[in-house]
Scaffold this active site. Sequence first.
Site, PDB file in Angstrom:
ATOM      1  N   ASP A  25      12.919  41.623 112.872  1.00 51.83           N
ATOM      2  CA  ASP A  25      11.480  41.687 113.204  1.00 51.83           C
ATOM      3  C   ASP A  25      10.552  41.767 111.990  1.00 51.83           C
ATOM      4  O   ASP A  25       9.344  41.858 112.156  1.00 51.83           O
ATOM      5  CB  ASP A  25      11.200  42.863 114.141  1.00 51.83           C
ATOM      6  CG  ASP A  25      11.536  44.211 113.506  1.00 51.83           C
ATOM      7  OD1 ASP A  25      12.051  44.216 112.370  1.00 51.83           O
ATOM      8  OD2 ASP A  25      11.286  45.240 114.148  1.00 51.83           O
TER       9      ASP A  25
ATOM     10  N   PRO B  82      19.951  46.224 108.325  1.00 55.71           N
ATOM     11  CA  PRO B  82      18.626  45.712 108.680  1.00 55.71           C
ATOM     12  C   PRO B  82      17.478  46.529 108.084  1.00 55.71           C
ATOM     13  O   PRO B  82      16.322  46.170 108.248  1.00 55.71           O
ATOM     14  CB  PRO B  82      18.627  45.846 110.215  1.00 55.71           C
ATOM     15  CG  PRO B  82      19.539  46.974 110.506  1.00 55.71           C
ATOM     16  CD  PRO B  82      20.564  47.008 109.403  1.00 55.71           C
TER      17      PRO B  82
ATOM     18  N   TYR C 132      14.960  53.072 114.148  1.00 51.62           N
ATOM     19  CA  TYR C 132      16.348  52.970 113.681  1.00 51.62           C
ATOM     20  C   TYR C 132      16.850  54.398 113.457  1.00 51.62           C
ATOM     21  O   TYR C 132      16.205  55.156 112.722  1.00 51.62           O
ATOM     22  CB  TYR C 132      16.410  52.268 112.323  1.00 51.62           C
ATOM     23  CG  TYR C 132      16.242  50.767 112.334  1.00 51.62           C
ATOM     24  CD1 TYR C 132      17.294  49.932 112.688  1.00 51.62           C
ATOM     25  CD2 TYR C 132      15.045  50.175 111.937  1.00 51.62           C
ATOM     26  CE1 TYR C 132      17.150  48.557 112.660  1.00 51.62           C
ATOM     27  CE2 TYR C 132      14.887  48.801 111.911  1.00 51.62           C
ATOM     28  CZ  TYR C 132      15.948  48.000 112.272  1.00 51.62           C
ATOM     29  OH  TYR C 132      15.808  46.637 112.247  1.00 51.62           O
TER      30      TYR C 132
ATOM     31  N   ARG D 228       5.320  47.911 115.573  1.00 54.53           N
ATOM     32  CA  ARG D 228       5.437  46.506 115.969  1.00 54.53           C
ATOM     33  C   ARG D 228       4.171  46.025 116.671  1.00 54.53           C
ATOM     34  O   ARG D 228       3.228  46.776 116.867  1.00 54.53           O
ATOM     35  CB  ARG D 228       6.659  46.368 116.877  1.00 54.53           C
ATOM     36  CG  ARG D 228       7.978  46.505 116.127  1.00 54.53           C
ATOM     37  CD  ARG D 228       8.399  45.172 115.562  1.00 54.53           C
ATOM     38  NE  ARG D 228       8.501  44.243 116.679  1.00 54.53           N
ATOM     39  CZ  ARG D 228       9.599  44.043 117.402  1.00 54.53           C
ATOM     40  NH1 ARG D 228      10.703  44.680 117.075  1.00 54.53           N
ATOM     41  NH2 ARG D 228       9.607  43.214 118.420  1.00 54.53           N
TER      42      ARG D 228
HETATM   43  P1  FAD Z   1      21.069  34.001 113.937  1.00 53.49           P
HETATM   44  O1  FAD Z   1      19.729  34.575 114.201  1.00 53.49           O
HETATM   45  O2  FAD Z   1      22.252  34.789 114.332  1.00 53.49           O
HETATM   46  O3  FAD Z   1      21.088  32.583 114.639  1.00 53.49           O
HETATM   47  C1  FAD Z   1      22.276  31.853 114.804  1.00 53.49           C
HETATM   48  C2  FAD Z   1      22.057  30.862 115.933  1.00 53.49           C
HETATM   49  O4  FAD Z   1      23.207  30.053 115.993  1.00 53.49           O
HETATM   50  C3  FAD Z   1      21.913  31.538 117.283  1.00 53.49           C
HETATM   51  O5  FAD Z   1      20.827  30.981 117.977  1.00 53.49           O
HETATM   52  C4  FAD Z   1      23.243  31.267 117.971  1.00 53.49           C
HETATM   53  O6  FAD Z   1      23.103  31.109 119.371  1.00 53.49           O
HETATM   54  C5  FAD Z   1      23.652  29.959 117.332  1.00 53.49           C
HETATM   55  N1  FAD Z   1      25.101  29.788 117.297  1.00 53.49           N
HETATM   56  C6  FAD Z   1      26.028  30.652 116.892  1.00 53.49           C
HETATM   57  N2  FAD Z   1      27.244  30.111 116.971  1.00 53.49           N
HETATM   58  C7  FAD Z   1      27.075  28.865 117.442  1.00 53.49           C
HETATM   59  C8  FAD Z   1      27.959  27.804 117.746  1.00 53.49           C
HETATM   60  N3  FAD Z   1      29.283  27.941 117.584  1.00 53.49           N
HETATM   61  N4  FAD Z   1      27.435  26.662 118.233  1.00 53.49           N
HETATM   62  C9  FAD Z   1      26.116  26.511 118.411  1.00 53.49           C
HETATM   63  N5  FAD Z   1      25.230  27.482 118.136  1.00 53.49           N
HETATM   64  C10 FAD Z   1      25.703  28.641 117.651  1.00 53.49           C
HETATM   65  N6  FAD Z   1      18.090  42.158 111.779  1.00 53.49           N
HETATM   66  C11 FAD Z   1      17.197  43.119 111.525  1.00 53.49           C
HETATM   67  O7  FAD Z   1      16.513  43.029 110.501  1.00 53.49           O
HETATM   68  N7  FAD Z   1      17.040  44.193 112.382  1.00 53.49           N
HETATM   69  C12 FAD Z   1      17.807  44.319 113.517  1.00 53.49           C
HETATM   70  O8  FAD Z   1      17.695  45.304 114.249  1.00 53.49           O
HETATM   71  C13 FAD Z   1      18.720  43.312 113.817  1.00 53.49           C
HETATM   72  N8  FAD Z   1      19.451  43.369 114.931  1.00 53.49           N
HETATM   73  C14 FAD Z   1      20.306  42.347 115.241  1.00 53.49           C
HETATM   74  C15 FAD Z   1      21.013  42.368 116.428  1.00 53.49           C
HETATM   75  C16 FAD Z   1      21.848  41.329 116.770  1.00 53.49           C
HETATM   76  C17 FAD Z   1      22.573  41.324 118.078  1.00 53.49           C
HETATM   77  C18 FAD Z   1      22.014  40.227 115.885  1.00 53.49           C
HETATM   78  C19 FAD Z   1      22.919  39.080 116.239  1.00 53.49           C
HETATM   79  C20 FAD Z   1      21.331  40.219 114.686  1.00 53.49           C
HETATM   80  C21 FAD Z   1      20.469  41.276 114.345  1.00 53.49           C
HETATM   81  N9  FAD Z   1      19.749  41.268 113.151  1.00 53.49           N
HETATM   82  C22 FAD Z   1      18.849  42.236 112.894  1.00 53.49           C
HETATM   83  C23 FAD Z   1      19.964  40.243 112.135  1.00 53.49           C
HETATM   84  C24 FAD Z   1      18.974  39.117 112.221  1.00 53.49           C
HETATM   85  O9  FAD Z   1      18.765  38.770 113.546  1.00 53.49           O
HETATM   86  C25 FAD Z   1      19.546  37.998 111.383  1.00 53.49           C
HETATM   87  O10 FAD Z   1      19.604  38.394 110.025  1.00 53.49           O
HETATM   88  C26 FAD Z   1      18.762  36.709 111.458  1.00 53.49           C
HETATM   89  O11 FAD Z   1      18.501  36.367 112.769  1.00 53.49           O
HETATM   90  C27 FAD Z   1      19.585  35.626 110.762  1.00 53.49           C
HETATM   91  O12 FAD Z   1      19.174  34.360 111.150  1.00 53.49           O
HETATM   92  P2  FAD Z   1      20.226  33.182 111.288  1.00 53.49           P
HETATM   93  O13 FAD Z   1      19.434  32.022 111.747  1.00 53.49           O
HETATM   94  O14 FAD Z   1      21.013  33.075 110.059  1.00 53.49           O
HETATM   95  O15 FAD Z   1      21.262  33.653 112.405  1.00 53.49           O
END
Ligand code: FAD
Length: 626
Positions: free
Chosen positions: A47, A344, A266, A258
Amino acid sequence: MTSSHVDVLIIGAGPAGVMAGNALASAGVNVRIIDKRPAKVMAGQADGIQPRTIEVFQSYGLAQSLLERGNQMHSLAFYNPRKDGKGVERTSRVPDISAPSARYRFEITIHQGEIESLFLDSMRTHGLEVERPIMPESIEVSNNEKELASKDSYPVKVVLKHLADATIDPTPNGAHTNDVEPALQASGSELETVYAKYVLGADGAHSFVRNSLGIELDGEHTDHVWGVVDCVPVTNFPDIRNRTAIHSDNGSCMIIPREGDKVRLYVQIAEELQVDEQGRKDRSLITPEKVMEMAKRSMQPFDLEFPDPPEWWTCYVIGQRVAKSFSIKERVFIAGDACHTHSPKAGQGMNASMNDSHNLSWKLAHVLRGWASAEILKTYEFERQKYARDLINFDKRLADLFSGKAVTPENAGGVTHQEFQGLLQSMGGFTSGIGIQYGQSLITDPTCQSLAPGLVIGQRFIPQVIIRVADTRPYEIQDLLVSDTKWKIVFFVGDPKEEKQRAVVNAVGEHLLSTESFTRRFTPKGLPKDAVFTLLTVSSTSKDDADYTDIHPGLRTHWSKAFTDDIAIDERAGGTAYSTYGINPASGAVVCCRPDGYVSFVCSMQDVTRGRLQEYFDTFMIRASA
Ligand code: FAD
């Protein structure tokens, strides 16, 4: 099975994926983006948007809506145990961001789904939609050297599964985690073979792309378990609308205000948790009620009530890991959580992820268009892996200090307020993203740094207000350095009203009109003359005397590209660009800014006529055929 060809296939439409999708689609690249989720994230997860990321959003024309819809965090408060043992009290309140050159000196907090929406809307205007629910079944990269060397080949084969009736359970065992994959249920599926020139695995912490290609992670899970709730509390806690770090005898808590009245809390889970066969902590006993109760206890003597259930909650085990490699043969790349995971608390996850893709996208566009050698793709891992390692090191220090107990008469060896505040403030440049420094490489040449010591080569271009000469309209220089995949060459020309300097400016203008000019050499035939390079001039002439016609036509592609360094008519800003950048107005300097807004090369005005810009670009740009 159907088959298709695409230049870039992006797997995963989280923050890293949509940033790349938007950047590539707006550059006109042939790109597809898929995601296994049937719909985008609706609540929770990351966020926090850091100051540098806001600048990056602005460079894509997307900051306005973020600034309007998000919550702004300007202050950071610290609470520590009271001497009388009756709960906590405020020890200090300081600016949230300690990065003086930041254009936006605050963080924005808003849920991840809103951020993704901004990009999805923008992508749509460029004709790109996320295709879902689709996931890869296999991925292979050709071993054929000839194929890998050709810019026109499709050496990556991905078999995609088009899922039907997919649903995803984001809360396995009642806990969101970054070490357990959310369960996906789907009935039936169709297969498609995609042949891609490049693939970007932006598929999160459990990355299929990373695992399938055998890229290992360095690092490990820690013992720190954190509970997170997004809620609207009723409270008399005075800093509930400021970022607040609480170190109490009853545990640690971080408050993140927020959008609207919402607050994210947290809390560190202090209790001992059982470990399963895979060595993972069992979080099934952790409930949102428990997390809220812990937050309540750490904030005593202040009242904290939760009239409604939380909008979202998670229970988080911190993994601090970096991928050993960010690419396979520079044909498949991974970005975001696929490459690095960390706690986070410093609000870095979404920022690091989106900035990975921002770094990579223009390089892919350059190579696909035949403007630059594929060698520049190596700088992606060089630059972003170093950054990720620094981030994990910082995160380890922060997590240890945050998890450690506060110093009290009974706990003399505990964490002092000064230690904790000191770390956050000393690392302000890094956490805000403002101080990120890319090292010397094919595209980053610090040789002539002394000509503009205030514009550090390898760092982002520092904001300054300058005045457009033709109509005296003030402009933020960063707004001229847009993310449009073009190089921005900023000529600090000094004062061309002075005879000596006019001769220098005219010589540079003549040179740029000649066939020797770098703009001619590296702009493919048939494209507009400003397709690859945007030339900007910033003079030191007073705005009352300056004329855009002072600039030789070779240096002035349009009247709107001539600026001067003077104070604006409303006297609110301006007139400090030369002094801030450390450029001598008597001689001037030339600054190259990469398409992602980072300073990459500096030379003198005279160096231009000596061919220094050609030499610099010759190392990685491809000469236009005669
Ligand atoms: P992600 O946001 O994880 O996006 C990955 C995308 O790829 C998703 O849409 C997923 O559906 C898709 N995907 C995955 N595998 C496949 C596949 N095999 N085929 C097709 N699509 C696929 N950060 C904070 O700062 N504070 C928090 O409290 C926090 N809580 C979190 C809670 C959860 C459950 C998660 C998963 C993450 C959390 N994070 C938090 C971390 C933060 O969300 C990530 O650092 C950030 O979203 C990273 O972005 P990204 O695009 O690399 O990955």
